[in-house]
Design a protein around this motif. Structure first.
Motif, PDB file in Angstrom:
ATOM      1  N   TYR A  92      13.746  38.027  26.035  1.00 54.78           N
ATOM      2  CA  TYR A  92      12.819  39.086  25.577  1.00 54.78           C
ATOM      3  C   TYR A  92      11.402  38.695  26.462  1.00 54.78           C
ATOM      4  O   TYR A  92      10.796  39.678  26.467  1.00 54.78           O
ATOM      5  CB  TYR A  92      12.260  38.745  23.955  1.00 54.78           C
ATOM      6  N   THR A  93      11.243  37.718  26.529  1.00 55.11           N
ATOM      7  CA  THR A  93      10.044  37.187  27.752  1.00 55.11           C
ATOM      8  C   THR A  93      10.306  37.972  29.035  1.00 55.11           C
ATOM      9  O   THR A  93       9.419  38.589  29.515  1.00 55.11           O
ATOM     10  CB  THR A  93       9.907  35.714  27.866  1.00 55.11           C
ATOM     11  N   VAL A  94      11.424  37.640  29.447  1.00 47.77           N
ATOM     12  CA  VAL A  94      11.533  38.631  31.042  1.00 47.77           C
ATOM     13  C   VAL A  94      11.572  39.963  30.655  1.00 47.77           C
ATOM     14  O   VAL A  94      10.939  40.645  31.606  1.00 47.77           O
ATOM     15  CB  VAL A  94      13.041  37.826  31.428  1.00 47.77           C
ATOM     16  N   ALA A  95      12.152  40.562  29.707  1.00 53.21           N
ATOM     17  CA  ALA A  95      12.118  41.927  29.546  1.00 53.21           C
ATOM     18  C   ALA A  95      10.714  42.491  29.281  1.00 53.21           C
ATOM     19  O   ALA A  95      10.423  43.608  29.915  1.00 53.21           O
ATOM     20  CB  ALA A  95      12.999  42.395  28.309  1.00 53.21           C
ATOM     21  N   ALA A  96       9.993  41.606  28.687  1.00 54.44           N
ATOM     22  CA  ALA A  96       8.501  42.133  28.585  1.00 54.44           C
ATOM     23  C   ALA A  96       7.733  42.145  29.803  1.00 54.44           C
ATOM     24  O   ALA A  96       7.147  43.121  30.069  1.00 54.44           O
ATOM     25  CB  ALA A  96       7.837  41.295  27.336  1.00 54.44           C
ATOM     26  N   ALA A  97       7.885  41.232  30.448  1.00 58.90           N
ATOM     27  CA  ALA A  97       7.370  41.204  31.879  1.00 58.90           C
ATOM     28  C   ALA A  97       7.685  42.412  32.765  1.00 58.90           C
ATOM     29  O   ALA A  97       7.080  42.949  33.566  1.00 58.90           O
ATOM     30  CB  ALA A  97       7.586  39.811  32.630  1.00 58.90           C
ATOM     31  N   MET A  98       9.058  42.809  32.777  1.00 62.00           N
ATOM     32  CA  MET A  98       9.603  43.584  33.541  1.00 62.00           C
ATOM     33  C   MET A  98       9.162  45.068  33.220  1.00 62.00           C
ATOM     34  O   MET A  98       9.590  46.140  33.843  1.00 62.00           O
ATOM     35  CB  MET A  98      11.071  43.643  33.636  1.00 62.00           C
ATOM     36  N   ARG A  99       8.726  45.504  31.812  1.00 61.72           N
ATOM     37  CA  ARG A  99       8.262  46.415  31.529  1.00 61.72           C
ATOM     38  C   ARG A  99       6.851  46.915  32.339  1.00 61.72           C
ATOM     39  O   ARG A  99       6.698  48.205  32.286  1.00 61.72           O
ATOM     40  CB  ARG A  99       7.791  46.499  29.858  1.00 61.72           C
ATOM     41  N   ALA A 129       7.067  43.029  46.130  1.00 57.61           N
ATOM     42  CA  ALA A 129       6.451  41.920  46.207  1.00 57.61           C
ATOM     43  C   ALA A 129       6.002  41.701  44.878  1.00 57.61           C
ATOM     44  O   ALA A 129       5.736  40.662  44.289  1.00 57.61           O
ATOM     45  CB  ALA A 129       5.386  42.050  47.353  1.00 57.61           C
ATOM     46  N   ASP A 130       5.388  42.654  44.068  1.00 55.48           N
ATOM     47  CA  ASP A 130       4.702  42.510  42.693  1.00 55.48           C
ATOM     48  C   ASP A 130       5.735  41.921  41.606  1.00 55.48           C
ATOM     49  O   ASP A 130       5.766  41.113  40.769  1.00 55.48           O
ATOM     50  CB  ASP A 130       4.199  43.651  42.072  1.00 55.48           C
ATOM     51  N   LEU A 131       7.106  42.498  41.826  1.00 53.26           N
ATOM     52  CA  LEU A 131       8.006  42.248  41.017  1.00 53.26           C
ATOM     53  C   LEU A 131       8.402  40.796  41.397  1.00 53.26           C
ATOM     54  O   LEU A 131       8.825  40.151  40.169  1.00 53.26           O
ATOM     55  CB  LEU A 131       9.537  43.163  41.188  1.00 53.26           C
ATOM     56  N   GLU A 132       8.680  40.416  42.563  1.00 60.60           N
ATOM     57  CA  GLU A 132       9.068  38.943  42.628  1.00 60.60           C
ATOM     58  C   GLU A 132       8.058  38.075  42.328  1.00 60.60           C
ATOM     59  O   GLU A 132       8.245  36.906  41.796  1.00 60.60           O
ATOM     60  CB  GLU A 132       9.345  38.846  44.226  1.00 60.60           C
ATOM     61  N   LEU A 138       7.294  33.602  35.792  1.00 59.05           N
ATOM     62  CA  LEU A 138       8.077  32.932  34.760  1.00 59.05           C
ATOM     63  C   LEU A 138       9.187  31.891  35.232  1.00 59.05           C
ATOM     64  O   LEU A 138       9.983  31.315  34.411  1.00 59.05           O
ATOM     65  CB  LEU A 138       8.948  34.199  34.080  1.00 59.05           C
ATOM     66  N   GLY A 139       9.175  31.556  36.396  1.00 56.47           N
ATOM     67  CA  GLY A 139      10.109  30.540  36.817  1.00 56.47           C
ATOM     68  C   GLY A 139      11.406  31.041  37.165  1.00 56.47           C
ATOM     69  O   GLY A 139      12.789  30.476  37.123  1.00 56.47           O
ATOM     70  N   CYS A 140      11.529  32.349  37.411  1.00 58.45           N
ATOM     71  CA  CYS A 140      13.069  33.043  37.510  1.00 58.45           C
ATOM     72  C   CYS A 140      13.149  33.456  38.943  1.00 58.45           C
ATOM     73  O   CYS A 140      12.337  33.613  39.654  1.00 58.45           O
ATOM     74  CB  CYS A 140      13.054  34.399  36.626  1.00 58.45           C
ATOM     75  N   SER A 141      14.494  33.441  39.228  1.00 60.53           N
ATOM     76  CA  SER A 141      14.941  34.042  40.697  1.00 60.53           C
ATOM     77  C   SER A 141      15.276  35.565  40.536  1.00 60.53           C
ATOM     78  O   SER A 141      15.601  35.960  39.356  1.00 60.53           O
ATOM     79  CB  SER A 141      16.245  33.352  41.126  1.00 60.53           C
ATOM     80  N   VAL A 142      15.120  36.196  41.620  1.00 61.60           N
ATOM     81  CA  VAL A 142      15.335  37.708  41.716  1.00 61.60           C
ATOM     82  C   VAL A 142      16.777  37.674  42.856  1.00 61.60           C
ATOM     83  O   VAL A 142      16.726  37.410  43.982  1.00 61.60           O
ATOM     84  CB  VAL A 142      14.409  38.338  42.291  1.00 61.60           C
ATOM     85  N   LEU A 143      17.671  38.606  42.142  1.00 57.73           N
ATOM     86  CA  LEU A 143      18.701  38.607  42.910  1.00 57.73           C
ATOM     87  C   LEU A 143      19.122  40.127  43.152  1.00 57.73           C
ATOM     88  O   LEU A 143      19.051  40.781  42.146  1.00 57.73           O
ATOM     89  CB  LEU A 143      20.027  38.233  42.573  1.00 57.73           C
ATOM     90  N   TYR A 144      19.017  40.672  44.597  1.00 58.55           N
ATOM     91  CA  TYR A 144      19.290  42.185  44.546  1.00 58.55           C
ATOM     92  C   TYR A 144      20.466  42.309  45.579  1.00 58.55           C
ATOM     93  O   TYR A 144      20.600  41.986  46.562  1.00 58.55           O
ATOM     94  CB  TYR A 144      18.112  43.041  45.165  1.00 58.55           C
ATOM     95  N   SER A 145      21.675  43.379  45.107  1.00 58.99           N
ATOM     96  CA  SER A 145      22.764  43.483  45.790  1.00 58.99           C
ATOM     97  C   SER A 145      23.029  45.025  45.678  1.00 58.99           C
ATOM     98  O   SER A 145      22.810  45.776  44.793  1.00 58.99           O
ATOM     99  CB  SER A 145      23.659  42.700  45.177  1.00 58.99           C
ATOM    100  N   ALA A 146      23.971  45.170  46.840  1.00 58.24           N
ATOM    101  CA  ALA A 146      24.571  46.445  46.905  1.00 58.24           C
ATOM    102  C   ALA A 146      23.582  47.933  46.778  1.00 58.24           C
ATOM    103  O   ALA A 146      23.926  48.799  46.499  1.00 58.24           O
ATOM    104  CB  ALA A 146      25.536  46.597  45.749  1.00 58.24           C
ATOM    105  N   ASP A 147      22.359  47.544  47.139  1.00 55.72           N
ATOM    106  CA  ASP A 147      21.345  48.606  47.120  1.00 55.72           C
ATOM    107  C   ASP A 147      21.125  49.256  45.781  1.00 55.72           C
ATOM    108  O   ASP A 147      20.847  50.436  45.861  1.00 55.72           O
ATOM    109  CB  ASP A 147      21.628  49.476  48.169  1.00 55.72           C
TER     110      ASP A 147
END
Length: 763
Positions: A92-99, A129-132, A138-147
């Motif tokens: 919920y914390t992560v989802a709230a930040a991604m809104r 940049a803002d998303l990362e 939050l202390g989280c990693s970002v993984l982007y794949s397959a475009d």
């Protein structure tokens, strides 16, 4: 050897031959440690864990490395899982930040300790940049794949890091680890320092990113074929290992059509100490109908069990059937008497039978019995695989052989496999009490075609499947006018006719079994039967005969029927000496002690009713706890004015159709009173339907039948006879087999397009 493999596109991909080879290689080498490492959530992996054709993994790494469980217990692997949990701020914390980034679309798939989104490159570029920064805050990693796929994960979490930590905790030698994948999502596994294989048809970005890694093989074959290439390339098994052949031998069987049934197409009896064969005397019309497919030179096999008793000499695995079917072979599966007693007389009847008929509280599930059940089903599958020619059609019958499709698909992926469920199939809230429900459903989903009597049973099956695996309904069709929709308890307006599960399609259909009209006509032409009909009618005289023919079973509602008849005599004294209930109740085999108490209760009820109402010249209930020859049963059908069939639950009920057929041939106007919980109720328009769970309704329906004017009764019978005459047992067999042969799965291209939006959930 440790095989850590991605699923979709890798361990679940490749042609059927290569999958079979790899899966059997893993099964035959218990020293191989198998690890599923996937982007799926654990819920989405669970259906695979109960598929008998797929090896059970020792460990499962889900959610792109965020979830780690033991593959057998599905319990979190500690302390590794706790360490990952401690780094995750919460969904919920992560989802709230991604809104804060409204262009991101959350994936609606099962997942834990990870938030996944759809995002194309054009959308991501201005916000990356803002998303990362937001994720790192939050202390989280970002993984982007397959475009396309964006994952927010616990810090320092991906497939490679989690696999490395798992290997360290389990003290797995890294030089014996082989990782396998096909998308950029898998790149971290190769960068973790393990040997790896990018299977054929891998994502171009993964091929490019691993091009400079010396310990990574770019295989030619897709999926499992690429993994087999890598095992040979890295010399992880001996080159002459028997489970690494160049190819499997071609099928040696000759049968183009196979019937897999628990009963042989002939009866076996012991005469003077010797086992002899004779034509079946049972009134089962299905066997002659199925035999009809082998007339005209059709090459086939009939696979069924027979008891292997040394007293009768060496066991014959193959026999002829009948001179009318010169190209049909009976392939006898040798079972010991103990196996038959457990597999059929005890387990099938004490575990599955009550559950299927919604008496789940009576079911007795024993793990030891299940193992015998599996052993017997595998024997059937082995015998079938040995008989079948390349691309043959296999028709498997009923719940006793539920697990045969899974074993057979594993052994012979070239076959077209069909299954017909002769008994009722309940909804998920009942079926799910079975401890092995996932294994059973996984096996049935190995078929190309699964048939049931009526649409309600089809939809109950779909209901169970939806609770076991992600499923897509591809086609539906209207049930009317063939079946009742809202007119009875088992009616339905639409049914599913095709599913897609785990990338493969399964067709479904409703095919109520018909009756054997030829046999009934022959019986009624018999002078002895004509004489019996005359005697019965003379004996009944002016009274009305209400007939009940059923097996001794708690599903048949016999006690409720007797109590309803007693109520009728109480409330309608004018019927005394005017109506007789004749009950033929075929007892169960002596070994089936579960029915003894029921038989005692029925006999007591008969005695009570006759004690209350009988007169010197009239016995209200005539009860026969014995099997009658079919000829005598047909004579009773012809003589009766009312057929009273009131099961509490029944897959179909052929007795109802036999009565209608007999009355139709005789030009009678008998009334059929039928439980609306019998499958036949959805098909037999013209019957007086009754609710056997409602005593008042049972009594009222019988009273209606007894009072019905002759012209109404004749009109109802004409309507019923039209149905029974047209949809006879021969048409049932032809229609079913035609539906099987007409089934063609959608092309692989259609599969790929349909699956594309869900790729991240199954990576």
């Amino acid at each position: 050897m440790i095989l850590a493999t991605d699923l979709d596109g890798t361990f679940l991909a490749g042609d059927a031959e290569q999958r079979h080879r790899l899966y059997r290689l893993v099964d035959q080498h218990p020293e191989i440690c198998l690890i599923f490492i996937t982007g799926r959530g654990l819920e989405a992996v669970m259906p695979l864990l109960t598929d008998p054709a797929i090896p059970r993994p020792d460990y499962v790494v889900c959610d792109v490395g965020a979830t780690v469980v033991d593959g057998h217990t599905l319990q979190p692997l500690q302390p590794l899982q706790s360490k990952i949990d401690s780094r995750w701020p919460g969904d919920y914390t992560v989802a709230a930040a991604m809104r804060a980034f409204p262009d991101l679309v959350r994936q609606d798939v099962p997942q834990e300790r990870r938030c996944s989104y759809y995002c194309d490159p054009d959308t991501l570029a201005p916000i990356r940049a803002d998303l990362e920064e937001a994720a790192h805050a939050l202390g989280c990693s970002v993984l982007y794949s397959a475009d396309r796929y964006l994952d927010i994960l616990p810090p320092d979490t991906d497939k490679g890091r989690t696999l490395k930590a798992l290997a360290r905790q389990l003290k797995l030698p890294s030089e014996r680890v082989l990782v396998a994948g096909d998308t950029l999502n898998d790149l971290s596994m190769y960068l973790a320092g393990f040997r790896g294989v990018c299977v054929g048809d891998s994502e171009a970005a993964l091929i490019e990113a691993t091009g400079a890694l010396s310990d990574v093989l770019h295989a030619k074959a897709p999926g499992c074929g690429g993994i087999l290439e890598a095992i040979a390339h890295f010399k992880l098994l001996d080159k002459d290992d028997p489970w690494l052949p160049v190819a499997r031998t071609a099928p040696t069987g000759k049968a183009q059509l196979l019937m897999v049934y628990h009963r042989l197409p002939y009866e076996e009896v012991v005469e003077d100490g010797e086992l002899v064969r004779r034509q079946p005397k049972s009134p089962n019309g299905i066997i002659p109908s199925l035999l009809g497919f082998f007339q005209g030179g059709q090459t086939g096999s009939w696979v069924a069990w027979s008891i292997d008793d040394p007293k009768h000499g060496p066991f014959q695995t193959h026999t002829s059937v009948d001179e009318r079917y010169p190209n049909l072979t009976a392939a006898r599966v040798p079972l010991s008497k103990t196996e038959v007693d457990i597999f059929y007389k005890r387990f099938s009847k004490e575990a599955f039978w009550p559950m299927l008929h919604v008496f789940w509280e009576r079911a007795r599930f024993r793990e030891d019995d299940w193992k015998v059940f599996l052993k017997v089903n595998r024997k059937f599958a082995e015998a079938t695989a040995a008989e079948a020619a390349e691309g043959a059609t296999v028709w498997i019958h009923d719940y006793n052989l539920w697990m045969v499709p899974a074993y057979l698909r594993e052994m012979r992926p070239d076959l077209k496999i069909a299954f017909f469920h002769h008994t009722y199939f309940p909804s998920a809230d009942v079926f799910n009490v079975v401890p092995w429900r996932r294994e059973i459903i996984g096996s049935l989903l190995s078929c190309d075609y699964v048939g049931f009597h009526i649409p309600r049973q089809v939809e109950n099956f779909v209901d169970v499947v939806r609770g076991v695996a992600p499923v897509e309904r591809m086609r539906t069709e209207s049930c009317a006018p063939r079946f009742l929709t809202y007119g009875c308890a088992v009616g339905l307006d639409t049914m599913t006719t095709r599913l897609r599960v785990a990338g493969r399609e399964v067709a479904l259909g409703a095919h109520p079994v018909g009756t054997d009209l030829r046999r009934i006509n022959q019986v009624l032409a018999n002078p002895e039967v004509r004489n019996n009909i005359f005697k019965l009618r003379r004996e009944i005289g002016a009274r009305k005969l209400v007939l009940s023919v059923e097996r001794l079973d708690y599903t048949k509602g016999t006690l409720a029927k007797l109590e309803a008849f007693e109520r009728l005599l109480e409330s309608h004294p004018q019927l005394h000496n005017k109506v007789t209930l004749l009950m033929i109740c075929v007892p169960a085999a002596k070994e089936m002690t579960v029915y003894r108490q029921l038989q005692n209760a029925i006999e007591q009820a008969v005695g009570r009713i006759n004690g209350r109402f009988a007169r010197m010249d009239w016995t209200p209930v005539r009860f026969f706890a014995q099997a009658f020859p079919f000829e005598e049963v047909v004579a009773h059908y012809a003589a009766a004015q009312v057929m009273w069939i009131t099961p509490l639950r029944d897959g179909l009920n052929l007795v109802a159709k036999e009565f209608v057929a007999t009355q139709g041939i005789e030009g009678g106007n008998g009334v059929l009173v039928l439980s609306e919980f019998a499958g036949a109720a959805a098909e037999l328009k013209g019957a007086v339907l009754t609710n056997p769970h409602d005593q008042a309704d049972l009594t009222a329906a019988l009273s209606q039948a007894l009072r019905m004017p002759e012209d109404e009764a004749a009109g109802r019978l004409r309507q019923l006879n039209d149905i029974v005459e047209y949809y006879d047992v021969d048409r049932w067999g032809r229609d079913f087999l035609a539906a099987v042969r007409d089934f063609t799965p959608a092309s692989a291209e259609v599969h790929a397009l349909a699956a594309a939006p869900k790729r991240a959930a199954h990576a």
